[in-house]
Design a protein around this motif. Structure first.
Motif, PDB file in Angstrom:
ATOM      1  N   TYR A  18      17.224  36.379  41.076  1.00 10.04           N
ATOM      2  CA  TYR A  18      18.401  35.514  40.997  1.00 10.04           C
ATOM      3  C   TYR A  18      17.994  34.043  40.939  1.00 10.04           C
ATOM      4  CZ  TYR A  18      23.027  33.639  42.070  1.00 10.04           C
ATOM      5  OH  TYR A  18      24.209  32.949  42.011  1.00 10.04           O
ATOM      6  N   LEU A  19      17.123  33.638  41.832  1.00  9.50           N
ATOM      7  CA  LEU A  19      16.751  32.227  41.912  1.00  9.50           C
ATOM      8  C   LEU A  19      15.940  31.786  40.700  1.00  9.50           C
ATOM      9  CD1 LEU A  19      15.880  32.096  45.714  1.00  9.50           C
ATOM     10  CD2 LEU A  19      17.876  31.085  44.590  1.00  9.50           C
ATOM     11  N   ARG A  20      15.103  32.672  40.187  1.00 15.85           N
ATOM     12  CA  ARG A  20      14.310  32.323  39.011  1.00 15.85           C
ATOM     13  C   ARG A  20      15.201  32.065  37.803  1.00 15.85           C
ATOM     14  NH1 ARG A  20      12.520  35.720  35.188  1.00 15.85           N
ATOM     15  NH2 ARG A  20      12.872  37.531  36.513  1.00 15.85           N
ATOM     16  N   LEU A  21      16.186  32.920  37.587  1.00 20.56           N
ATOM     17  CA  LEU A  21      17.064  32.749  36.432  1.00 20.56           C
ATOM     18  C   LEU A  21      18.055  31.601  36.631  1.00 20.56           C
ATOM     19  CD1 LEU A  21      17.911  36.413  35.357  1.00 20.56           C
ATOM     20  CD2 LEU A  21      16.275  34.837  34.332  1.00 20.56           C
ATOM     21  N   SER A  22      18.668  31.545  37.795  1.00 17.23           N
ATOM     22  CA  SER A  22      19.709  30.532  38.007  1.00 17.23           C
ATOM     23  C   SER A  22      19.134  29.134  38.148  1.00 17.23           C
ATOM     24  CB  SER A  22      20.537  30.873  39.251  1.00 17.23           C
ATOM     25  OG  SER A  22      19.741  30.813  40.421  1.00 17.23           O
ATOM     26  N   GLY A  23      17.871  29.034  38.557  1.00 15.16           N
ATOM     27  CA  GLY A  23      17.286  27.720  38.792  1.00 15.16           C
ATOM     28  C   GLY A  23      16.390  27.217  37.689  1.00 15.16           C
ATOM     29  N   ASN A  24      16.262  27.976  36.606  1.00 15.62           N
ATOM     30  CA  ASN A  24      15.362  27.581  35.525  1.00 15.62           C
ATOM     31  C   ASN A  24      16.069  26.616  34.576  1.00 15.62           C
ATOM     32  OD1 ASN A  24      13.594  27.427  33.325  1.00 15.62           O
ATOM     33  ND2 ASN A  24      12.883  29.524  33.643  1.00 15.62           N
ATOM     34  N   PRO A  25      15.574  25.378  34.427  1.00 14.63           N
ATOM     35  CA  PRO A  25      16.253  24.403  33.566  1.00 14.63           C
ATOM     36  C   PRO A  25      15.892  24.543  32.087  1.00 14.63           C
ATOM     37  CG  PRO A  25      14.361  23.372  34.587  1.00 14.63           C
ATOM     38  CD  PRO A  25      14.413  24.788  35.124  1.00 14.63           C
ATOM     39  N   CYS A  26      15.001  25.478  31.779  1.00 18.11           N
ATOM     40  CA  CYS A  26      14.528  25.592  30.394  1.00 18.11           C
ATOM     41  C   CYS A  26      15.369  26.599  29.612  1.00 18.11           C
ATOM     42  CB  CYS A  26      13.050  25.973  30.400  1.00 18.11           C
ATOM     43  SG  CYS A  26      12.026  24.770  31.281  1.00 18.11           S
ATOM     44  N   ALA A  27      14.744  27.280  28.670  1.00 19.46           N
ATOM     45  CA  ALA A  27      15.490  28.164  27.768  1.00 19.46           C
ATOM     46  C   ALA A  27      16.226  29.260  28.520  1.00 19.46           C
ATOM     47  CB  ALA A  27      14.537  28.772  26.743  1.00 19.46           C
ATOM     48  N   GLN A  28      15.614  29.774  29.604  1.00 21.23           N
ATOM     49  CA  GLN A  28      16.260  30.847  30.337  1.00 21.23           C
ATOM     50  C   GLN A  28      17.543  30.387  31.011  1.00 21.23           C
ATOM     51  OE1 GLN A  28      12.870  32.196  32.728  1.00 21.23           O
ATOM     52  NE2 GLN A  28      13.079  34.184  31.771  1.00 21.23           N
ATOM     53  N   ARG A  29      17.680  29.077  31.194  1.00 22.45           N
ATOM     54  CA  ARG A  29      18.913  28.558  31.790  1.00 22.45           C
ATOM     55  C   ARG A  29      20.109  28.949  30.933  1.00 22.45           C
ATOM     56  NH1 ARG A  29      21.208  27.125  36.537  1.00 22.45           N
ATOM     57  NH2 ARG A  29      22.876  25.636  36.215  1.00 22.45           N
ATOM     58  N   ASN A  30      19.949  28.870  29.620  1.00 25.00           N
ATOM     59  CA  ASN A  30      21.036  29.277  28.740  1.00 25.00           C
ATOM     60  C   ASN A  30      21.342  30.764  28.910  1.00 25.00           C
ATOM     61  OD1 ASN A  30      21.318  26.714  27.652  1.00 25.00           O
ATOM     62  ND2 ASN A  30      19.760  27.081  26.090  1.00 25.00           N
ATOM     63  N   HIS A  31      20.289  31.550  29.125  1.00 26.64           N
ATOM     64  CA  HIS A  31      20.502  32.975  29.347  1.00 26.64           C
ATOM     65  C   HIS A  31      21.297  33.196  30.633  1.00 26.64           C
ATOM     66  CE1 HIS A  31      19.750  37.271  29.213  1.00 26.64           C
ATOM     67  NE2 HIS A  31      19.310  37.219  30.456  1.00 26.64           N
ATOM     68  N   TRP A  32      21.006  32.438  31.667  1.00 23.25           N
ATOM     69  CA  TRP A  32      21.762  32.573  32.912  1.00 23.25           C
ATOM     70  C   TRP A  32      23.222  32.197  32.702  1.00 23.25           C
ATOM     71  CZ3 TRP A  32      21.651  35.156  37.112  1.00 23.25           C
ATOM     72  CH2 TRP A  32      22.451  34.794  38.199  1.00 23.25           C
ATOM     73  N   GLN A  33      23.474  31.175  31.929  1.00 21.51           N
ATOM     74  CA  GLN A  33      24.855  30.796  31.642  1.00 21.51           C
ATOM     75  C   GLN A  33      25.585  31.907  30.901  1.00 21.51           C
ATOM     76  OE1 GLN A  33      24.312  27.076  29.610  1.00 21.51           O
ATOM     77  NE2 GLN A  33      24.065  25.908  31.507  1.00 21.51           N
ATOM     78  N   THR A  34      24.870  32.594  30.006  1.00 20.96           N
ATOM     79  CA  THR A  34      25.475  33.738  29.325  1.00 20.96           C
ATOM     80  C   THR A  34      25.788  34.841  30.325  1.00 20.96           C
ATOM     81  OG1 THR A  34      24.258  33.227  27.297  1.00 20.96           O
ATOM     82  CG2 THR A  34      25.163  35.446  27.492  1.00 20.96           C
ATOM     83  N   ARG A  35      24.859  35.090  31.231  1.00 22.88           N
ATOM     84  CA  ARG A  35      25.097  36.104  32.251  1.00 22.88           C
ATOM     85  C   ARG A  35      26.316  35.759  33.098  1.00 22.88           C
ATOM     86  NH1 ARG A  35      21.886  40.091  33.528  1.00 22.88           N
ATOM     87  NH2 ARG A  35      19.987  40.360  32.304  1.00 22.88           N
ATOM     88  N   THR A  36      26.388  34.527  33.575  1.00 27.22           N
ATOM     89  CA  THR A  36      27.503  34.167  34.447  1.00 27.22           C
ATOM     90  C   THR A  36      28.827  34.210  33.694  1.00 27.22           C
ATOM     91  OG1 THR A  36      27.121  31.799  34.055  1.00 27.22           O
ATOM     92  CG2 THR A  36      26.082  32.782  35.991  1.00 27.22           C
ATOM     93  N   MET A  37      28.812  33.971  32.394  1.00 26.35           N
ATOM     94  CA  MET A  37      30.030  34.110  31.594  1.00 26.35           C
ATOM     95  C   MET A  37      30.561  35.539  31.687  1.00 26.35           C
ATOM     96  SD  MET A  37      30.492  33.535  27.465  1.00 26.35           S
ATOM     97  CE  MET A  37      29.388  34.900  27.016  1.00 26.35           C
ATOM     98  N   TYR A  38      29.663  36.512  31.598  1.00 29.93           N
ATOM     99  CA  TYR A  38      30.087  37.912  31.672  1.00 29.93           C
ATOM    100  C   TYR A  38      30.387  38.341  33.105  1.00 29.93           C
ATOM    101  CZ  TYR A  38      29.222  38.607  26.746  1.00 29.93           C
ATOM    102  OH  TYR A  38      29.299  38.536  25.373  1.00 29.93           O
ATOM    103  N   TYR A  39      29.636  37.841  34.079  1.00 25.65           N
ATOM    104  CA  TYR A  39      29.949  38.158  35.472  1.00 25.65           C
ATOM    105  C   TYR A  39      31.358  37.674  35.820  1.00 25.65           C
ATOM    106  CZ  TYR A  39      24.831  38.671  36.071  1.00 25.65           C
ATOM    107  OH  TYR A  39      23.511  39.037  35.969  1.00 25.65           O
ATOM    108  N   ARG A  40      31.663  36.459  35.396  1.00 24.26           N
ATOM    109  CA  ARG A  40      32.978  35.894  35.695  1.00 24.26           C
ATOM    110  C   ARG A  40      34.082  36.702  35.010  1.00 24.26           C
ATOM    111  NH1 ARG A  40      31.654  31.304  34.412  1.00 24.26           N
ATOM    112  NH2 ARG A  40      31.067  30.573  36.486  1.00 24.26           N
ATOM    113  N   ALA A  41      33.830  37.116  33.777  1.00 25.91           N
ATOM    114  CA  ALA A  41      34.824  37.921  33.058  1.00 25.91           C
ATOM    115  C   ALA A  41      35.091  39.235  33.787  1.00 25.91           C
ATOM    116  CB  ALA A  41      34.343  38.190  31.632  1.00 25.91           C
ATOM    117  N   VAL A  42      34.032  39.888  34.253  1.00 19.73           N
ATOM    118  CA  VAL A  42      34.183  41.139  34.993  1.00 19.73           C
ATOM    119  C   VAL A  42      35.007  40.919  36.261  1.00 19.73           C
ATOM    120  CG1 VAL A  42      32.903  42.772  36.447  1.00 19.73           C
ATOM    121  CG2 VAL A  42      32.152  42.328  34.113  1.00 19.73           C
ATOM    122  N   ALA A  43      34.661  39.889  37.020  1.00 20.81           N
ATOM    123  CA  ALA A  43      35.370  39.620  38.274  1.00 20.81           C
ATOM    124  C   ALA A  43      36.846  39.325  38.021  1.00 20.81           C
ATOM    125  CB  ALA A  43      34.709  38.456  39.007  1.00 20.81           C
ATOM    126  N   GLU A  44      37.132  38.547  36.992  1.00 20.22           N
ATOM    127  CA  GLU A  44      38.522  38.192  36.696  1.00 20.22           C
ATOM    128  C   GLU A  44      39.314  39.395  36.187  1.00 20.22           C
ATOM    129  OE1 GLU A  44      38.148  34.913  34.024  1.00 20.22           O
ATOM    130  OE2 GLU A  44      37.685  33.467  35.623  1.00 20.22           O
TER     131      GLU A  44
END
Length: 207
Positions: A18-44
């Motif tokens: 979790y911390l590696r993906l959420s705290g990475n400011p490089c290319a993987q940061r965009n991947h984390w934002q994609t993940r949170t987009m889907y996590y939020r959609a599921v929760a809502e």
């Protein structure tokens, strides 16, 4: 507060993922934002219609700013990039394989729900990790600090907590097993925490 225990929790495999993906400011940061987009959609979606079956198409349609089949399968399913299950497999410990036994579902939607639980529970997990008591607390079947954190989260997110048959956030399962220092299998930890959530869910609205 036990310094040793906090170190154990800080080194937890799922926490590292979790911390590696959420705290990475490089290319993987965009991947984390994609993940949170889907996590939020599921929760809502679960909060709005807990009785509605979730499919990848429904989730993609609810994802904002823009979901798609390709990005959905980047974050969920057998070929997902940087998935939680992949991290556990790479870790290779007995505890990680025990967690995989309970969370290694073939359904990409179920996998996404399980990861969304970790994402949603994370602030409660961090608060719990700071509150965890000394060595004696590890002898309790479920330390009060962890039980309190799960119940507080379930009250705020009843539909998400109830999803996947009340399967708890996987990070909580790993933490409980770590707190027992090898004396509690992760499969048993999952069963104990499922019961905590089931009990908390009685009488709580899910929609």
């Amino acid at each position: 507060m036990s310094h040793t225990m906090n170190e154990d929790l800080a080194r937890a495999t799922i926490a590292g993922w979790y911390l590696r993906l959420s705290g990475n400011p490089c290319a993987q940061r965009n991947h984390w934002q994609t993940r949170t987009m889907y996590y939020r959609a599921v929760a809502e979606l679960l909060a709005a219609r807990p009785d509605r079956p979730l499919t990848w198409k429904v989730i993609v349609g609810a994802a904002r700013p823009r979901g798609s089949r390709s990005t959905f399968y980047e974050v969920a399913g057998q070929h997902a990039r940087h998935g939680m299950l992949g991290e556990l497999i790479a870790d290779g410990s007995l505890r990680s394989y025990e967690i995989i036994l309970r969370y290694g579902r073939p359904s990409p939607v179920e996998q996404l729900i399980d990861e969304a639980k970790v994402w949603s529970f994370w602030p409660h997990r961090q608060h719990f990790a700071e509150r965890v008591a000394g060595p004696g607390a590890a002898l309790d079947p479920v330390p009060a600090a962890l039980s309190d954190a799960l119940i507080a989260w379930a009250r705020l997110n009843p539909a998400l907590a109830a999803a996947n048959a009340y399967r708890p956030p996987a990070c909580a399962v790993e933490d409980l097993s770590l707190l027992h220092r090898g004396r509690l299998a992760a499969t048993r930890a999952e069963s104990r925490l499922t019961e905590v959530l089931r009990h908390a869910g009685r009488g709580l609205p899910t929609g």
